[in-house]
Motif scaffolding. Structure first.
Motif, PDB file in Angstrom:
ATOM      1  N   LEU A   1       0.828  -1.207   0.000  1.00  0.00           N
ATOM      2  CA  LEU A   1       0.000   0.000   0.000  1.00  0.00           C
ATOM      3  C   LEU A   1       0.864   1.259   0.000  1.00  0.00           C
ATOM      4  O   LEU A   1       0.548   2.236  -0.686  1.00  0.00           O
ATOM      5  N   SER A   2       1.959   1.239   0.747  1.00  0.00           N
ATOM      6  CA  SER A   2       2.845   2.405   0.803  1.00  0.00           C
ATOM      7  C   SER A   2       3.541   2.649  -0.531  1.00  0.00           C
ATOM      8  O   SER A   2       3.963   3.768  -0.816  1.00  0.00           O
ATOM      9  N   GLU A   3       3.637   1.589  -1.344  1.00  0.00           N
ATOM     10  CA  GLU A   3       4.257   1.708  -2.666  1.00  0.00           C
ATOM     11  C   GLU A   3       3.209   1.841  -3.770  1.00  0.00           C
ATOM     12  O   GLU A   3       3.456   1.531  -4.923  1.00  0.00           O
ATOM     13  N   HIS A   4       2.024   2.311  -3.377  1.00  0.00           N
ATOM     14  CA  HIS A   4       0.930   2.627  -4.304  1.00  0.00           C
ATOM     15  C   HIS A   4       0.316   1.389  -4.948  1.00  0.00           C
ATOM     16  O   HIS A   4      -0.269   1.483  -6.037  1.00  0.00           O
ATOM     17  N   GLY A   5       0.455   0.255  -4.299  1.00  0.00           N
ATOM     18  CA  GLY A   5      -0.240  -0.933  -4.763  1.00  0.00           C
ATOM     19  C   GLY A   5      -1.663  -0.972  -4.211  1.00  0.00           C
ATOM     20  O   GLY A   5      -2.064  -0.128  -3.420  1.00  0.00           O
ATOM     21  N   THR A   6      -2.409  -1.978  -4.646  1.00  0.00           N
ATOM     22  CA  THR A   6      -3.788  -2.172  -4.181  1.00  0.00           C
ATOM     23  C   THR A   6      -3.946  -3.624  -3.758  1.00  0.00           C
ATOM     24  O   THR A   6      -3.444  -4.530  -4.428  1.00  0.00           O
ATOM     25  N   VAL A   7      -4.630  -3.835  -2.629  1.00  0.00           N
ATOM     26  CA  VAL A   7      -4.843  -5.176  -2.103  1.00  0.00           C
ATOM     27  C   VAL A   7      -6.340  -5.419  -1.944  1.00  0.00           C
ATOM     28  O   VAL A   7      -7.059  -4.562  -1.421  1.00  0.00           O
ATOM     29  N   PHE A   8      -6.793  -6.576  -2.407  1.00  0.00           N
ATOM     30  CA  PHE A   8      -8.191  -6.990  -2.269  1.00  0.00           C
ATOM     31  C   PHE A   8      -8.169  -8.380  -1.656  1.00  0.00           C
ATOM     32  O   PHE A   8      -7.570  -9.302  -2.214  1.00  0.00           O
ATOM     33  N   LEU A   9      -8.776  -8.534  -0.480  1.00  0.00           N
ATOM     34  CA  LEU A   9      -8.714  -9.826   0.193  1.00  0.00           C
ATOM     35  C   LEU A   9     -10.082 -10.261   0.677  1.00  0.00           C
ATOM     36  O   LEU A   9     -10.940  -9.447   1.010  1.00  0.00           O
ATOM     37  N   SER A  10     -10.288 -11.583   0.696  1.00  0.00           N
ATOM     38  CA  SER A  10     -11.488 -12.154   1.292  1.00  0.00           C
ATOM     39  C   SER A  10     -11.083 -12.878   2.561  1.00  0.00           C
ATOM     40  O   SER A  10     -10.016 -13.515   2.617  1.00  0.00           O
ATOM     41  N   THR A  11     -11.892 -12.778   3.598  1.00  0.00           N
ATOM     42  CA  THR A  11     -11.521 -13.338   4.884  1.00  0.00           C
ATOM     43  C   THR A  11     -12.744 -13.487   5.773  1.00  0.00           C
ATOM     44  O   THR A  11     -13.795 -12.889   5.524  1.00  0.00           O
ATOM     45  N   HIS A  12     -12.592 -14.303   6.819  1.00  0.00           N
ATOM     46  CA  HIS A  12     -13.596 -14.395   7.866  1.00  0.00           C
ATOM     47  C   HIS A  12     -13.095 -13.752   9.156  1.00  0.00           C
ATOM     48  O   HIS A  12     -13.849 -13.647  10.130  1.00  0.00           O
ATOM     49  N   ASP A  13     -11.834 -13.358   9.170  1.00  0.00           N
ATOM     50  CA  ASP A  13     -11.204 -12.912  10.412  1.00  0.00           C
ATOM     51  C   ASP A  13     -11.178 -11.387  10.512  1.00  0.00           C
ATOM     52  O   ASP A  13     -10.337 -10.726   9.907  1.00  0.00           O
ATOM     53  N   HIS A  14     -12.106 -10.833  11.307  1.00  0.00           N
ATOM     54  CA  HIS A  14     -12.166  -9.372  11.440  1.00  0.00           C
ATOM     55  C   HIS A  14     -10.948  -8.826  12.163  1.00  0.00           C
ATOM     56  O   HIS A  14     -10.354  -7.827  11.765  1.00  0.00           O
TER      57      HIS A  14
END
Length: 222
Positions: A177-190
């Motif tokens: 994120l700090s290097e201007h990337g984008t992350v999309f994740l699926s999870t059950h763990d809040h």
């Protein structure tokens, strides 16, 4: 970086996704929650250009998800729920092979640094079939570290990781994120996701509803 325009997906008469609209910007981490069978993995596969939507389309980095697959895949990495490693190869060989498929030739030093960063450097020459599930997850993460994708898709990334592995993963997400990337994740763990997520959504019955990440409680059930 990511844009979903009316995404729908059906298998026969069963509709998995219905009119999903979403945009995720550069430097954001979007966390997708939802019950089993809600369509989270299906949506990730569509974003990864591995599944064709039944309706609508997605855009990644401004490119069309159906027309520009090769260009998108060169800038994207999908770490699926399974690690998809070659059991008869060791860690170094797995990393070198995966990166070669992307046209990358990491040096031996770069590979060593990545394996050390995920704390499996001592097992670099061991065949992966002897690895635990958590070690395989760390090895898959090392591949992503070397690939440095502009978009990183993660399906249940915390599964099989201990506390130290979880922090390694979160540290890498923060770096992307700090290097201007984008992350999309699926999870059950809040609880494990909250420290790194910029935004969140819940997928229920194929429909996506965005929610405030702060509003998610550890006793919410999906």
């Amino acid at each position: 970086m990511i844009a979903c325009h009316g995404i729908g997906k059906s298998y026969g008469h069963f509709q998995v996704l219905h009119d999903v609209n979403l945009t995720v910007a550069e430097g954001e981490c979007f966390a997708l929650f939802g019950p089993n069978g809600a369509g989270k993995t299906t949506l990730l596969k569509i974003l990864a250009t591995l599944e064709r939507p039944s309706a609508g389309h997605c855009e990644m980095l401004g490119m069309h998800g159906l027309k520009d697959k090769d260009a998108i895949r060169a800038n994207l990495m999908f770490l699926a729920h399974g690690t998809h490693l070659y059991e008869e190869l060791n860690a170094k060989e797995n990393v070198a092979f995966a990166l070669a498929l992307r046209g990358h030739r990491p040096t031996d030093r770069d590979v060593k640094l990545a394996l050390d960063r995920v704390a499996i450097g001592a097992f670099a020459d061991m065949k992966v079939r002897y690895y635990s599930a958590g070690m395989k997850k760390r090895l898959a993460l090392a591949k992503a570290m070397l690939a440095k994708p502009k978009i990183l898709l993660l399906d249940e990334p915390f599964t099989a990781l201990d506390a130290a592995g979880t922090e390694i993963l979160r540290g890498y997400v923060r770096e992307r994120l700090s290097e201007h990337g984008t992350v999309f994740l699926s999870t059950h763990d809040h609880d494990k996701t909250r420290p790194i997520a910029s935004r969140a959504g819940i997928l229920r019955h194929g429909a996506l509803q965005e929610v405030a990440i702060e509003a998610l409680k550890s006793d919410d059930l999906f």
